[in-house]
Design an enzyme around this catalytic site. Sequence first.
Site, PDB file in Angstrom:
ATOM      1  N   CYS A  69       0.825  -1.221   0.000  1.00 50.64           N
ATOM      2  CA  CYS A  69       0.000   0.000   0.000  1.00 50.64           C
ATOM      3  C   CYS A  69       0.853   1.262   0.000  1.00 50.64           C
ATOM      4  O   CYS A  69       1.729   1.430   0.843  1.00 50.64           O
ATOM      5  CB  CYS A  69      -0.971  -0.074   1.185  1.00 50.64           C
ATOM      6  SG  CYS A  69      -1.198   1.435   2.097  1.00 50.64           S
ATOM      7  N   CYS A  72       0.809   3.535   3.076  1.00 47.01           N
ATOM      8  CA  CYS A  72       1.568   2.929   4.180  1.00 47.01           C
ATOM      9  C   CYS A  72       3.059   3.217   4.006  1.00 47.01           C
ATOM     10  O   CYS A  72       3.761   3.533   4.964  1.00 47.01           O
ATOM     11  CB  CYS A  72       1.343   1.418   4.231  1.00 47.01           C
ATOM     12  SG  CYS A  72      -0.397   0.940   4.357  1.00 47.01           S
ATOM     13  N   CYS A 433      -4.750  -3.690  -9.667  1.00 46.36           N
ATOM     14  CA  CYS A 433      -5.394  -4.684  -8.803  1.00 46.36           C
ATOM     15  C   CYS A 433      -5.119  -6.106  -9.275  1.00 46.36           C
ATOM     16  O   CYS A 433      -5.380  -6.469 -10.430  1.00 46.36           O
ATOM     17  CB  CYS A 433      -6.891  -4.362  -8.749  1.00 46.36           C
ATOM     18  SG  CYS A 433      -7.990  -5.767  -8.670  1.00 46.36           S
ATOM     19  N   CYS A 436      -8.071  -8.261 -10.475  1.00 50.06           N
ATOM     20  CA  CYS A 436      -8.558  -7.828 -11.789  1.00 50.06           C
ATOM     21  C   CYS A 436      -7.705  -8.465 -12.891  1.00 50.06           C
ATOM     22  O   CYS A 436      -8.217  -8.942 -13.905  1.00 50.06           O
ATOM     23  CB  CYS A 436      -8.497  -6.301 -11.920  1.00 50.06           C
ATOM     24  SG  CYS A 436      -9.411  -5.424 -10.626  1.00 50.06           S
TER      25      CYS A 436
END
Length: 529
Positions: A69, A72, A433, A436
């Site tokens: 992330c 993060c 993603c 995906c």
Amino acid sequence: GGAMAGGWRRGVLAAAALALAGGLALTAARADEVKQENGVYVLTEATFDDFMEEHSDDFVVLEFYAPWCGHCKNLAPEYEKAAKSLSTETEPKILLAKIDATVEKDLGEKHNVRGYPTLKMVKPGQPAVDYEGPRDHMGIVNYLMKKAGPAVRKIALGDLEPGTGELMTYALITDGKQADAEKAWSDVADTMGDFTFLQVNVEDFADAKAKFGVEKASAVALVPTRFASDHDVNVRIGTDLTAEGVKAFVKANETPLVAHLNGNTYKGYFQSGKPMLRVVSADIDYESKENTEKAHAIAETLRAVAKNPEYKDKFTFSVEFPIDFVKDDFGLGSNDQYDEKAPLVVIDPRAIPGGNRSFKYVNLPNKEYSAASVEAYIKAYLADELTPTLKSEPVPAEPAKAGEVVVVVGKNFDEVVMDETKDVLLEVYAPWCGHCKKLAPTYEELAKEYKDEPNVVIAKLDGTANDIPHDGLAVRGYPSLFWIPAGGKKEPQKYEGSRELDGFTSFINEKSTLLKNPAAKKAAGKEEL
């Protein structure tokens, strides 16, 4: 890693737990084995309970993160610096810890982690509460020091001044006869961690009246010096000192008439329940002396309109710098009508509860910025005369051929998806993603399956680059799949079925009323099984 990886990990954890139960390594998970990385404790499911038990008299901050992330990664160095600054004695001790929530799934579940990073604070003897403070080194330190100490600081009247930062300063001015008010004040202060709450005890109100116009026990909210203006009420006074009255006063005075919308102040805007009037300009910089004047001038133009009682309570008003996130959010990157040098006016209704999160009104081209032009835009909005600005990639130059996945963007959404002669399966995806990417080959295969069915459209839209002009499509994660059939365009159905080819085909064959060759199609589906 999706559910499969999670299951695999849980298997490993279960095996480890069995090994422990067999008495092989009972000491390995003791709290004193918890390792620190750059001052931050690294916790796991095995060490969490012992660590919290051992530090039950300390103030512990938990960061739940995911290794992939971006937010993060940005937070990590600031969080580590804060941990080091706080490692010197504070009372109570403040300890910073982190948990990889993609591995320690149960800890994440227990703490209601829905996104990354999620930060929780555990005060001695209290349940965990959300950390909602700043994300920079000193911001984190100050916020936590304030949270650890008493929520309300007592000061002398002579020391009560507006703040030099970005947030309102709240003070209760009392002659000591309002015990209920003091309790209410302290309770509100506990829930509003970003703000400074003070209490001033006075013998009588003569000096308070001279300094702030306060004649009896009152709550006051002081506008920070950088946002003070003759257009605004820079000292706001509340005399209803019941718990409800105090709460309402604080909420109603969370923002100056016009202030700087940024990472420290956004809650007052996004949680206001009102549409936000946002002025975006590269001149909004309050940190350097020479720029403050330009920023102040842009804000003053807006204040001249914002103070009008007709608009004052209908909107929140703010100025902000065009950071990349904002440019992306408003689709300015690829927009040739946008002049970076000039202020841009945006009406953003996404703070209104229950609205579609993607509608906003961006006043392009942004040629003229004046009180008159801002007011004209507000009037047009209130009269429902504005068309929402859709963030959109360009419409594909070539239309999709039969058997191909149709690419939908903001601009052609109505034309493709809302076509009443078509049944549409729409995938909303994000380029980064993993799930995906995994779905893509199956999805392309699915489009081929229906190449002879012109009325069944298999489509995809990049949710990070396009707004979706439809109230019924709430995208909460990627990929999100929706069935949007002829005759049911207003109420799309979320597709929750299997993401294997036969899951999709049996769903479409059952639901679609527009198949030219339904019998053969269903038979073909059965043979494959």
